[in-house]
Design a protein around this motif. Sequence first.
Motif, PDB file in Angstrom:
ATOM      1  N   THR A 196      -0.960  -3.980  -5.769  1.00 30.13           N
ATOM      2  CA  THR A 196      -0.910  -2.572  -6.176  1.00 30.13           C
ATOM      3  C   THR A 196      -2.061  -2.240  -7.106  1.00 30.13           C
ATOM      4  OG1 THR A 196       1.501  -2.459  -5.964  1.00 30.13           O
ATOM      5  CG2 THR A 196       0.477  -0.839  -7.415  1.00 30.13           C
ATOM      6  N   SER A 197      -2.343  -3.135  -8.059  1.00 35.20           N
ATOM      7  CA  SER A 197      -3.431  -2.874  -9.018  1.00 35.20           C
ATOM      8  C   SER A 197      -4.771  -2.763  -8.311  1.00 35.20           C
ATOM      9  CB  SER A 197      -3.478  -3.969 -10.095  1.00 35.20           C
ATOM     10  OG  SER A 197      -3.971  -5.188  -9.574  1.00 35.20           O
ATOM     11  N   LEU A 198      -4.984  -3.534  -7.263  1.00 32.96           N
ATOM     12  CA  LEU A 198      -6.229  -3.420  -6.496  1.00 32.96           C
ATOM     13  C   LEU A 198      -6.324  -2.072  -5.802  1.00 32.96           C
ATOM     14  CD1 LEU A 198      -6.462  -6.969  -4.871  1.00 32.96           C
ATOM     15  CD2 LEU A 198      -7.979  -6.035  -6.627  1.00 32.96           C
ATOM     16  N   PHE A 199      -5.239  -1.647  -5.179  1.00 34.69           N
ATOM     17  CA  PHE A 199      -5.251  -0.346  -4.510  1.00 34.69           C
ATOM     18  C   PHE A 199      -5.540   0.776  -5.496  1.00 34.69           C
ATOM     19  CE2 PHE A 199      -2.353  -2.321  -1.164  1.00 34.69           C
ATOM     20  CZ  PHE A 199      -3.352  -2.375  -0.212  1.00 34.69           C
ATOM     21  N   GLU A 200      -4.967   0.681  -6.682  1.00 28.23           N
ATOM     22  CA  GLU A 200      -5.131   1.740  -7.667  1.00 28.23           C
ATOM     23  C   GLU A 200      -6.524   1.764  -8.292  1.00 28.23           C
ATOM     24  OE1 GLU A 200      -1.718   1.269 -10.210  1.00 28.23           O
ATOM     25  OE2 GLU A 200      -0.424   2.314  -8.779  1.00 28.23           O
ATOM     26  N   LYS A 201      -7.247   0.643  -8.225  1.00 31.28           N
ATOM     27  CA  LYS A 201      -8.609   0.596  -8.775  1.00 31.28           C
ATOM     28  C   LYS A 201      -9.639   1.185  -7.814  1.00 31.28           C
ATOM     29  CE  LYS A 201      -7.717  -3.216 -11.908  1.00 31.28           C
ATOM     30  NZ  LYS A 201      -7.799  -4.666 -12.143  1.00 31.28           N
ATOM     31  N   GLY A 202      -9.249   1.372  -6.553  1.00 33.92           N
ATOM     32  CA  GLY A 202     -10.112   2.061  -5.606  1.00 33.92           C
ATOM     33  C   GLY A 202     -10.965   1.148  -4.738  1.00 33.92           C
ATOM     34  N   VAL A 203     -11.602   1.772  -3.748  1.00 30.42           N
ATOM     35  CA  VAL A 203     -12.370   1.052  -2.729  1.00 30.42           C
ATOM     36  C   VAL A 203     -13.527   0.272  -3.333  1.00 30.42           C
ATOM     37  CG1 VAL A 203     -13.869   1.334  -0.706  1.00 30.42           C
ATOM     38  CG2 VAL A 203     -11.719   2.598  -0.860  1.00 30.42           C
ATOM     39  N   ASN A 204     -14.225   0.847  -4.313  1.00 27.95           N
ATOM     40  CA  ASN A 204     -15.382   0.152  -4.884  1.00 27.95           C
ATOM     41  C   ASN A 204     -14.985  -1.192  -5.489  1.00 27.95           C
ATOM     42  OD1 ASN A 204     -17.010   2.242  -4.110  1.00 27.95           O
ATOM     43  ND2 ASN A 204     -17.236   3.124  -6.157  1.00 27.95           N
ATOM     44  N   ARG A 205     -13.874  -1.224  -6.211  1.00 26.24           N
ATOM     45  CA  ARG A 205     -13.429  -2.473  -6.830  1.00 26.24           C
ATOM     46  C   ARG A 205     -12.963  -3.461  -5.765  1.00 26.24           C
ATOM     47  NH1 ARG A 205     -14.216  -6.663  -9.550  1.00 26.24           N
ATOM     48  NH2 ARG A 205     -12.409  -7.647 -10.526  1.00 26.24           N
ATOM     49  N   MET A 206     -12.257  -2.953  -4.746  1.00 20.69           N
ATOM     50  CA  MET A 206     -11.796  -3.836  -3.679  1.00 20.69           C
ATOM     51  C   MET A 206     -12.979  -4.444  -2.925  1.00 20.69           C
ATOM     52  SD  MET A 206      -8.430  -1.910  -2.150  1.00 20.69           S
ATOM     53  CE  MET A 206      -8.887  -0.230  -2.571  1.00 20.69           C
ATOM     54  N   PHE A 231       0.837  -1.209   0.000  1.00 25.41           N
ATOM     55  CA  PHE A 231       0.000   0.000   0.000  1.00 25.41           C
ATOM     56  C   PHE A 231       0.870   1.256   0.000  1.00 25.41           C
ATOM     57  CE2 PHE A 231      -2.506   3.240   2.342  1.00 25.41           C
ATOM     58  CZ  PHE A 231      -3.551   3.381   1.437  1.00 25.41           C
ATOM     59  N   LYS A 232       1.969   1.211   0.742  1.00 24.88           N
ATOM     60  CA  LYS A 232       2.852   2.382   0.841  1.00 24.88           C
ATOM     61  C   LYS A 232       3.764   2.513  -0.373  1.00 24.88           C
ATOM     62  CE  LYS A 232       2.993   2.269   5.894  1.00 24.88           C
ATOM     63  NZ  LYS A 232       3.797   1.894   7.065  1.00 24.88           N
ATOM     64  N   GLU A 233       4.293   1.391  -0.865  1.00 25.01           N
ATOM     65  CA  GLU A 233       5.320   1.431  -1.905  1.00 25.01           C
ATOM     66  C   GLU A 233       4.766   1.364  -3.326  1.00 25.01           C
ATOM     67  OE1 GLU A 233       7.797  -1.818  -0.745  1.00 25.01           O
ATOM     68  OE2 GLU A 233       8.392  -0.871   1.152  1.00 25.01           O
ATOM     69  N   ARG A 234       3.653   0.689  -3.521  1.00 26.76           N
ATOM     70  CA  ARG A 234       2.997   0.539  -4.823  1.00 26.76           C
ATOM     71  C   ARG A 234       3.932   0.097  -5.950  1.00 26.76           C
ATOM     72  NH1 ARG A 234      -2.143   3.311  -4.565  1.00 26.76           N
ATOM     73  NH2 ARG A 234      -2.615   3.381  -2.336  1.00 26.76           N
ATOM     74  N   PRO A 235       4.622  -1.030  -5.800  1.00 21.04           N
ATOM     75  CA  PRO A 235       5.514  -1.477  -6.884  1.00 21.04           C
ATOM     76  C   PRO A 235       4.723  -1.846  -8.141  1.00 21.04           C
ATOM     77  CG  PRO A 235       5.243  -3.205  -5.247  1.00 21.04           C
ATOM     78  CD  PRO A 235       4.579  -1.985  -4.679  1.00 21.04           C
ATOM     79  N   GLU A 236       5.284  -1.517  -9.282  1.00 28.81           N
ATOM     80  CA  GLU A 236       4.632  -1.830 -10.555  1.00 28.81           C
ATOM     81  C   GLU A 236       4.591  -3.338 -10.770  1.00 28.81           C
ATOM     82  OE1 GLU A 236       6.125   0.200 -13.964  1.00 28.81           O
ATOM     83  OE2 GLU A 236       6.214   2.143 -12.944  1.00 28.81           O
ATOM     84  N   GLY A 237       3.538  -3.798 -11.442  1.00 31.44           N
ATOM     85  CA  GLY A 237       3.410  -5.203 -11.766  1.00 31.44           C
ATOM     86  C   GLY A 237       2.836  -6.050 -10.647  1.00 31.44           C
ATOM     87  N   SER A 238       2.532  -5.449  -9.498  1.00 27.53           N
ATOM     88  CA  SER A 238       1.983  -6.182  -8.356  1.00 27.53           C
ATOM     89  C   SER A 238       0.456  -6.207  -8.443  1.00 27.53           C
ATOM     90  CB  SER A 238       2.404  -5.501  -7.046  1.00 27.53           C
ATOM     91  OG  SER A 238       1.563  -5.875  -5.988  1.00 27.53           O
ATOM     92  N   TYR A 239      -0.127  -7.396  -8.273  1.00 29.69           N
ATOM     93  CA  TYR A 239      -1.583  -7.516  -8.271  1.00 29.69           C
ATOM     94  C   TYR A 239      -2.192  -6.691  -7.132  1.00 29.69           C
ATOM     95  CZ  TYR A 239      -6.238  -9.540  -7.680  1.00 29.69           C
ATOM     96  OH  TYR A 239      -7.596  -9.703  -7.542  1.00 29.69           O
TER      97      TYR A 239
END
Length: 198
Positions: free
Chosen positions: A130-140, A120-128
């Motif tokens: 990370t992709s969830l965090f970036e899609k937002g609360v509704n998607r999670m 959540f803090k580092e958001r490395p590229e290519g991480s599943y």
Amino acid sequence: MDLDFKKSGGLIPAIIQDAQTNTVLMLGFMNEEAYQKTVESGKVTFYSRTRQCIWTKGETSGNYLNTVKILADCDNDTILIKANPDGPTCHTGAETCFGEANRNGVYFIQYLQEFITRRFKERPEGSYTTSLFEKGVNRMAQKVGEEAVETVIEATNGTDGDFIYEASDLIYHLIVLLTSKGYSLEDIAKELKKRHKE
């Protein structure tokens, strides 16, 4: 870290704990050289009081202890090293030097919580994650709902293996959702503890 090696004649005790299960694996001693080598190499290294030399755990067996975190006690004269073992820790072939099984898997969930928090803090590229965090609360939240339904389906009409698989997906996605909202499993534990009656 300013450790006091002088208090005990140049050595400090080092307690080794599995980073994922919290099981105590062994106790050894370090001088300054062994400590520095541990920090620099990432492999736990001790000072042998009988042979009077430094040695890296696993250098002959391949069962290294890979350093995750080093903590000093309040007097700076003892350290706790959280490590990931490559195999059995004891020279006898046992998982720990105390004869205790190292299988307390429930602590892995705590380890997973810490891992997801880092994502959540580092958001490395290519991480599943990370992709969830970036899609937002509704998607999670949607993923938690989907995994809950799949868990129910497998519990009522599926196999035990698929039930455990889907329940694992549910827990993982719930931790991700909690983390995104600024909470953790610790908050869930506190709430459950408040409700618990003997």
